[in-house]
Design an enzyme around this catalytic site. Structure first.
Site, PDB file in Angstrom:
ATOM      1  N   ASN A 154       0.967  -1.199  -0.111  1.00 43.92           N
ATOM      2  CA  ASN A 154       0.010  -0.082   0.117  1.00 43.92           C
ATOM      3  C   ASN A 154       0.914   1.439  -0.056  1.00 43.92           C
ATOM      4  OD1 ASN A 154      -1.799   2.032   0.368  1.00 43.92           O
ATOM      5  ND2 ASN A 154      -2.312   1.410   2.643  1.00 43.92           N
ATOM      6  N   TRP A 155       0.927   1.880  -1.146  1.00 50.07           N
ATOM      7  CA  TRP A 155       1.969   2.928  -1.186  1.00 50.07           C
ATOM      8  C   TRP A 155       1.439   4.324  -0.664  1.00 50.07           C
ATOM      9  CZ3 TRP A 155       4.761   3.491  -6.560  1.00 50.07           C
ATOM     10  CH2 TRP A 155       5.641   2.482  -6.732  1.00 50.07           C
ATOM     11  N   LYS A 156       0.090   4.169  -0.154  1.00 45.49           N
ATOM     12  CA  LYS A 156      -0.370   5.463   0.527  1.00 45.49           C
ATOM     13  C   LYS A 156      -0.492   6.700  -0.497  1.00 45.49           C
ATOM     14  CE  LYS A 156      -0.126   2.984   4.829  1.00 45.49           C
ATOM     15  NZ  LYS A 156       0.008   3.155   6.420  1.00 45.49           N
ATOM     16  N   GLU A 203      -5.559  -4.465  10.832  1.00 43.43           N
ATOM     17  CA  GLU A 203      -4.584  -3.584  10.895  1.00 43.43           C
ATOM     18  C   GLU A 203      -4.495  -2.626  12.120  1.00 43.43           C
ATOM     19  OE1 GLU A 203      -2.520  -2.548   6.916  1.00 43.43           O
ATOM     20  OE2 GLU A 203      -4.221  -1.358   6.939  1.00 43.43           O
ATOM     21  N   GLY A 237       2.695   1.890  10.859  1.00 42.89           N
ATOM     22  CA  GLY A 237       3.850   2.884  10.842  1.00 42.89           C
ATOM     23  C   GLY A 237       4.519   3.458  11.975  1.00 42.89           C
ATOM     24  N   GLY A 239       2.946  -1.176   4.116  1.00 42.01           N
ATOM     25  CA  GLY A 239       2.752   0.222   3.901  1.00 42.01           C
ATOM     26  C   GLY A 239       4.386   0.725   3.595  1.00 42.01           C
ATOM     27  N   HIS A 267      -9.770   1.834   5.366  1.00 41.84           N
ATOM     28  CA  HIS A 267      -8.220   1.886   5.894  1.00 41.84           C
ATOM     29  C   HIS A 267      -8.228   2.863   7.272  1.00 41.84           C
ATOM     30  CE1 HIS A 267      -3.797   2.583   6.787  1.00 41.84           C
ATOM     31  NE2 HIS A 267      -3.742   1.585   6.046  1.00 41.84           N
ATOM     32  N   SER A 316       3.474  -2.231  10.416  1.00 41.01           N
ATOM     33  CA  SER A 316       4.834  -2.380  10.455  1.00 41.01           C
ATOM     34  C   SER A 316       5.391  -3.801  10.039  1.00 41.01           C
ATOM     35  CB  SER A 316       5.218  -2.121  12.119  1.00 41.01           C
ATOM     36  OG  SER A 316       4.710  -0.682  12.261  1.00 41.01           O
ATOM     37  N   GLU A 370      -6.596   4.982   8.217  1.00 43.63           N
ATOM     38  CA  GLU A 370      -6.003   6.390   7.968  1.00 43.63           C
ATOM     39  C   GLU A 370      -7.325   7.298   7.479  1.00 43.63           C
ATOM     40  OE1 GLU A 370      -2.560   5.690   5.916  1.00 43.63           O
ATOM     41  OE2 GLU A 370      -1.368   4.925   7.495  1.00 43.63           O
TER      42      GLU A 370
HETATM   43  P1  13P Z   1       3.074   0.225   7.719  1.00 45.82           P
HETATM   44  O1  13P Z   1       3.430  -1.185   7.103  1.00 45.82           O
HETATM   45  O2  13P Z   1       3.824   1.465   7.115  1.00 45.82           O
HETATM   46  O3  13P Z   1       2.990   0.201   9.087  1.00 45.82           O
HETATM   47  O4  13P Z   1       1.533   0.513   7.267  1.00 45.82           O
HETATM   48  C1  13P Z   1       0.478  -0.513   7.114  1.00 45.82           C
HETATM   49  C2  13P Z   1      -0.698  -0.198   6.628  1.00 45.82           C
HETATM   50  O5  13P Z   1      -1.284   0.800   6.881  1.00 45.82           O
HETATM   51  C3  13P Z   1      -0.765  -0.936   5.355  1.00 45.82           C
HETATM   52  O6  13P Z   1      -2.145  -0.520   4.712  1.00 45.82           O
END
Ligand code: 13P
Length: 258
Positions: free
Chosen positions: A11-13, A165, A171, A231, A95, A210, A97
């Site tokens: 997931n590149w966000k 998640e 993150g 991520g 998600h 993470s 976020e």
């Molecule tokens: P990280 O791997 O950076 O913790 O992010 C996880 C995430 O939100 C994937 O959708």
């Protein structure tokens, strides 16, 4: 997809420009050599170019959010049909976020999941507890309720993916213990089965938070973990390639934790 093979989704966000696609080409070459399904969810601006970049490989391309409607006066939004038109085969829904920044709730996530399936996309429906909910020892109750509220019963036979998640792990370089992940995934599987019956047995359950090349093999060895949603460690091609090698199913013995 979904598939019985284990699934790694990057997931590149809100990261990624055209210049970053060269790395994706290298990822696609490695993806074809490992015993895994690989997908990358990119910003909408890159879907079509990413699709062309990985063409000829087994890598799937996904979006990161969608509107529940087909079209209409919704400035800035993107429909399932638009994502499919650009070359996406899947899309993240709910998600944390987006829940945190835009107040998306479980009912909206369910509507988005239904719109994704109706439009020909596989939704990756995200659930997970906050730090406060974890501290209150409510993790399993929270994620059970989220599954009930986010997975519409009419999707029981559809191709969907569920991702656990924990919000506090995303993150932050921290993950739950393996026992905690195993308990959470058993809860998700139990919630799917109790509400939606055996049809949901085949829904892949991803863990996210993470995950990196150093911890992925231990997480992937857990019984109810069918893959990971990654991520930060998916952004740099060499990191993601290391993760794919570490996650290669042929190297992982499965562990049952009761
Ligand atoms: P990280 O791997 O950076 O913790 O992010 C996880 C995430 O939100 C994937 O959708």
């Amino acid at each position: 997809m979904p598939t019985s093979r284990r699934l790694i989704v990057g997931n590149w966000k809100m990261h990624g420009l055209q210049a970053d696609l060269a790395g994706a080409k290298a990822v696609a070459e490695v993806a074809d050599t490992v015993d895994l399904e690989v997908a990358i969810c990119v910003p909408a601006t890159l879907i079509e170019r990413m699709r062309r970049t990985v063409d000829g490989s087994t890598v799937s391309v996904g979006g990161q959010d969608l509107h529940s409607g087909v079209s209409g006066p919704f400035t800035g939004d993107i429909s399932a049909a638009m994502l499919v038109d650009a070359g996406a085969g899947m899309v993240i829904a709910g998600h944390s976020e987006r829940r945190a920044a835009y107040g998306e709730n479980d009912a909206q996530v369910a509507v988005k999941a239904r719109a994704a399936v109706g439009g020909g996309l596989v939704p990756i429906i995200c659930v997970g507890e906050t730090a406060a909910e974890r501290d209150a020892d409510r993790t399993l109750a929270v994620i059970h309720r989220q599954v009930v509220d986010c997975v519409p019963s009419d999707l029981a036979s559809a191709a969907i993916i569920l991702a656990y998640e924990p919000v506090w792990a995303i993150g932050h370089g921290v993950t739950p213990s393996l026992d905690e992940i195993a308990a959470a995934h058993a809860t998700l599987r139990g919630a799917l089965n109790s509400i939606h019956g055996d049809l949901c047995r085949s829904v892949p359950l991803l863990f996210g938070g993470s995950v990196d090349a150093g911890n992925v093999s231990k997480v992937m060895a857990l019984r109810d973990v069918n893959g990971v949603l990654v991520g930060g460690a998916s952004l740099d091609a060499s990191n993601f390639i290391s993760l794919l090698h570490a996650a290669d199913t042929r190297r992982i013995a499965h562990v049952d934790r009761e």
